[in-house]
Motif scaffolding. Sequence first.
Motif, PDB file in Angstrom:
ATOM      1  N   ASP A 188       1.200  19.181  -9.080  1.00 35.89           N
ATOM      2  CA  ASP A 188       2.481  19.244  -9.791  1.00 35.89           C
ATOM      3  C   ASP A 188       3.627  19.840  -8.986  1.00 35.89           C
ATOM      4  OD1 ASP A 188       1.685  17.891 -12.075  1.00 35.89           O
ATOM      5  OD2 ASP A 188       0.907  19.717 -13.005  1.00 35.89           O
ATOM      6  N   VAL A 189       3.473  19.935  -7.665  1.00 33.28           N
ATOM      7  CA  VAL A 189       4.615  20.320  -6.840  1.00 33.28           C
ATOM      8  C   VAL A 189       5.645  19.198  -6.906  1.00 33.28           C
ATOM      9  CG1 VAL A 189       5.387  20.786  -4.479  1.00 33.28           C
ATOM     10  CG2 VAL A 189       3.273  21.824  -5.338  1.00 33.28           C
ATOM     11  N   TYR A 190       5.157  17.943  -6.873  1.00 37.38           N
ATOM     12  CA  TYR A 190       6.023  16.775  -7.011  1.00 37.38           C
ATOM     13  C   TYR A 190       5.699  16.092  -8.330  1.00 37.38           C
ATOM     14  CZ  TYR A 190       6.512  17.592  -2.018  1.00 37.38           C
ATOM     15  OH  TYR A 190       6.733  18.170  -0.797  1.00 37.38           O
ATOM     16  N   LYS A 191       6.728  15.896  -9.124  1.00 40.12           N
ATOM     17  CA  LYS A 191       6.565  15.255 -10.432  1.00 40.12           C
ATOM     18  C   LYS A 191       7.333  13.945 -10.452  1.00 40.12           C
ATOM     19  CE  LYS A 191       6.388  19.813 -12.582  1.00 40.12           C
ATOM     20  NZ  LYS A 191       6.713  20.578 -11.400  1.00 40.12           N
ATOM     21  N   MET A 192       6.832  12.982 -11.198  1.00 39.78           N
ATOM     22  CA  MET A 192       7.477  11.673 -11.281  1.00 39.78           C
ATOM     23  C   MET A 192       8.885  11.768 -11.869  1.00 39.78           C
ATOM     24  SD  MET A 192       5.321   9.782  -9.825  1.00 39.78           S
ATOM     25  CE  MET A 192       6.074   8.211 -10.115  1.00 39.78           C
ATOM     26  N   SER A 193       9.207  12.837 -12.542  1.00 33.24           N
ATOM     27  CA  SER A 193      10.530  13.000 -13.148  1.00 33.24           C
ATOM     28  C   SER A 193      11.590  13.447 -12.137  1.00 33.24           C
ATOM     29  CB  SER A 193      10.461  14.011 -14.289  1.00 33.24           C
ATOM     30  OG  SER A 193      10.036  15.270 -13.805  1.00 33.24           O
ATOM     31  N   GLU A 194      11.183  13.775 -10.915  1.00 35.40           N
ATOM     32  CA  GLU A 194      12.147  14.229  -9.916  1.00 35.40           C
ATOM     33  C   GLU A 194      12.968  13.054  -9.399  1.00 35.40           C
ATOM     34  OE1 GLU A 194      10.067  16.517  -6.971  1.00 35.40           O
ATOM     35  OE2 GLU A 194       9.373  17.955  -8.465  1.00 35.40           O
ATOM     36  N   LEU A 195      14.269  13.287  -9.220  1.00 39.89           N
ATOM     37  CA  LEU A 195      15.213  12.238  -8.829  1.00 39.89           C
ATOM     38  C   LEU A 195      14.744  11.459  -7.609  1.00 39.89           C
ATOM     39  CD1 LEU A 195      18.044  10.869  -9.044  1.00 39.89           C
ATOM     40  CD2 LEU A 195      18.850  12.651  -7.458  1.00 39.89           C
ATOM     41  N   TRP A 196      14.359  12.137  -6.565  1.00 41.57           N
ATOM     42  CA  TRP A 196      14.001  11.464  -5.319  1.00 41.57           C
ATOM     43  C   TRP A 196      12.799  10.546  -5.488  1.00 41.57           C
ATOM     44  CZ3 TRP A 196       9.381  12.114  -2.601  1.00 41.57           C
ATOM     45  CH2 TRP A 196       8.549  13.141  -3.059  1.00 41.57           C
ATOM     46  N   LEU A 238       0.808  -1.224   0.000  1.00 46.32           N
ATOM     47  CA  LEU A 238       0.000   0.000   0.000  1.00 46.32           C
ATOM     48  C   LEU A 238       0.843   1.276   0.000  1.00 46.32           C
ATOM     49  CD1 LEU A 238      -2.798  -1.062   2.505  1.00 46.32           C
ATOM     50  CD2 LEU A 238      -3.037  -0.719   0.038  1.00 46.32           C
ATOM     51  N   VAL A 239       2.097   1.190   0.470  1.00 43.78           N
ATOM     52  CA  VAL A 239       2.940   2.388   0.574  1.00 43.78           C
ATOM     53  C   VAL A 239       3.035   3.137  -0.762  1.00 43.78           C
ATOM     54  CG1 VAL A 239       5.308   3.198   0.985  1.00 43.78           C
ATOM     55  CG2 VAL A 239       4.226   1.625   2.604  1.00 43.78           C
ATOM     56  N   PRO A 240       3.401   2.489  -1.872  1.00 44.20           N
ATOM     57  CA  PRO A 240       3.521   3.263  -3.116  1.00 44.20           C
ATOM     58  C   PRO A 240       2.173   3.735  -3.663  1.00 44.20           C
ATOM     59  CG  PRO A 240       3.892   0.950  -3.562  1.00 44.20           C
ATOM     60  CD  PRO A 240       3.813   1.101  -2.067  1.00 44.20           C
ATOM     61  N   ILE A 241       1.118   3.017  -3.360  1.00 42.63           N
ATOM     62  CA  ILE A 241      -0.202   3.459  -3.830  1.00 42.63           C
ATOM     63  C   ILE A 241      -0.523   4.829  -3.233  1.00 42.63           C
ATOM     64  CG2 ILE A 241      -2.690   2.975  -3.720  1.00 42.63           C
ATOM     65  CD1 ILE A 241      -1.878  -0.053  -3.896  1.00 42.63           C
ATOM     66  N   TRP A 242      -0.336   4.963  -1.917  1.00 42.79           N
ATOM     67  CA  TRP A 242      -0.573   6.262  -1.276  1.00 42.79           C
ATOM     68  C   TRP A 242       0.457   7.279  -1.760  1.00 42.79           C
ATOM     69  CZ3 TRP A 242      -5.182   5.735  -0.067  1.00 42.79           C
ATOM     70  CH2 TRP A 242      -5.679   4.644   0.636  1.00 42.79           C
ATOM     71  N   GLY A 243       1.684   6.836  -2.016  1.00 41.26           N
ATOM     72  CA  GLY A 243       2.712   7.741  -2.524  1.00 41.26           C
ATOM     73  C   GLY A 243       2.353   8.314  -3.887  1.00 41.26           C
ATOM     74  N   PHE A 244       1.855   7.462  -4.785  1.00 42.54           N
ATOM     75  CA  PHE A 244       1.412   7.954  -6.093  1.00 42.54           C
ATOM     76  C   PHE A 244       0.250   8.933  -5.928  1.00 42.54           C
ATOM     77  CE2 PHE A 244       3.199   3.854  -7.899  1.00 42.54           C
ATOM     78  CZ  PHE A 244       4.275   4.473  -8.518  1.00 42.54           C
ATOM     79  N   GLY A 245      -0.627   8.627  -4.982  1.00 39.20           N
ATOM     80  CA  GLY A 245      -1.730   9.540  -4.701  1.00 39.20           C
ATOM     81  C   GLY A 245      -1.237  10.899  -4.231  1.00 39.20           C
ATOM     82  N   LEU A 246      -0.197  10.897  -3.400  1.00 40.90           N
ATOM     83  CA  LEU A 246       0.382  12.159  -2.927  1.00 40.90           C
ATOM     84  C   LEU A 246       0.931  12.982  -4.085  1.00 40.90           C
ATOM     85  CD1 LEU A 246       2.241  10.922   0.268  1.00 40.90           C
ATOM     86  CD2 LEU A 246       0.302  12.521   0.188  1.00 40.90           C
ATOM     87  N   ALA A 247       1.660  12.323  -4.968  1.00 41.70           N
ATOM     88  CA  ALA A 247       2.202  13.032  -6.132  1.00 41.70           C
ATOM     89  C   ALA A 247       1.060  13.603  -6.974  1.00 41.70           C
ATOM     90  CB  ALA A 247       3.079  12.103  -6.961  1.00 41.70           C
ATOM     91  N   GLY A 248       0.011  12.824  -7.139  1.00 48.36           N
ATOM     92  CA  GLY A 248      -1.130  13.286  -7.925  1.00 48.36           C
ATOM     93  C   GLY A 248      -1.878  14.440  -7.292  1.00 48.36           C
ATOM     94  N   LEU A 249      -1.957  14.442  -5.972  1.00 48.82           N
ATOM     95  CA  LEU A 249      -2.678  15.505  -5.268  1.00 48.82           C
ATOM     96  C   LEU A 249      -1.827  16.752  -5.026  1.00 48.82           C
ATOM     97  CD1 LEU A 249      -4.672  13.501  -2.559  1.00 48.82           C
ATOM     98  CD2 LEU A 249      -5.602  14.699  -4.554  1.00 48.82           C
ATOM     99  N   SER A 250      -0.548  16.692  -5.386  1.00 47.01           N
ATOM    100  CA  SER A 250       0.352  17.801  -5.060  1.00 47.01           C
ATOM    101  C   SER A 250       0.224  18.982  -6.023  1.00 47.01           C
ATOM    102  CB  SER A 250       1.804  17.317  -5.046  1.00 47.01           C
ATOM    103  OG  SER A 250       2.297  17.136  -6.363  1.00 47.01           O
TER     104      SER A 250
END
Length: 170
Positions: free
Chosen positions: A79-87, A65-77
């Motif tokens: 575009d503050v956090y983008k999948m292209s960011e190194l971290w 479940l950890v990455p599922i919520w993580g993807f949700g965080l990126a989606g709700l941000s």
Amino acid sequence: MGIGSNAYNIMLWLHILCAIVGFGGVMLNGVYAAKARALPPEQALAVTEVNAFVSLRVAEIFIYLVPIWGFGLAGLSDDVYKMSELWLWLSIVLYLAALVVSLFGVQPRVRRMVALQKDLVAAGPATGGPPPQAALLEATGKQIGAMSGFLHLSMVVVLALMIWKPGAGG
């Protein structure tokens, strides 16, 4: 919705909670293994079976479940956090690598350890030297230990990436 919204904060809470329960549920498996080695076979089997149940049936669900919520965080941000960011992408790569090592390396060996311990208990007290299961248990435990080192290091690196976010905002 954006960072700071109720939806984002709930998702962040779920992400962190699942990480604590999931990864926390497996981080001390080596401690249980060391304790089991010092116990008589029947007791060692009980410790190993309970530890395997918690790791493979409970903690594993939260780890998924950890990455599922993580993807949700990126989606709700927003575009503050983008999948292209190194971290973010490096965290995903390390998570997937650790998942492969766990599923195809550690978990089959844990199941093998439980089976070997059951054989050891069924065989009863050894006469004329250590039973063959003892050497197999030792070798399997060392294999699990080496792979667990990689898993622990991966988790520590991902945690650092999540906190310091190198490459964020770029």
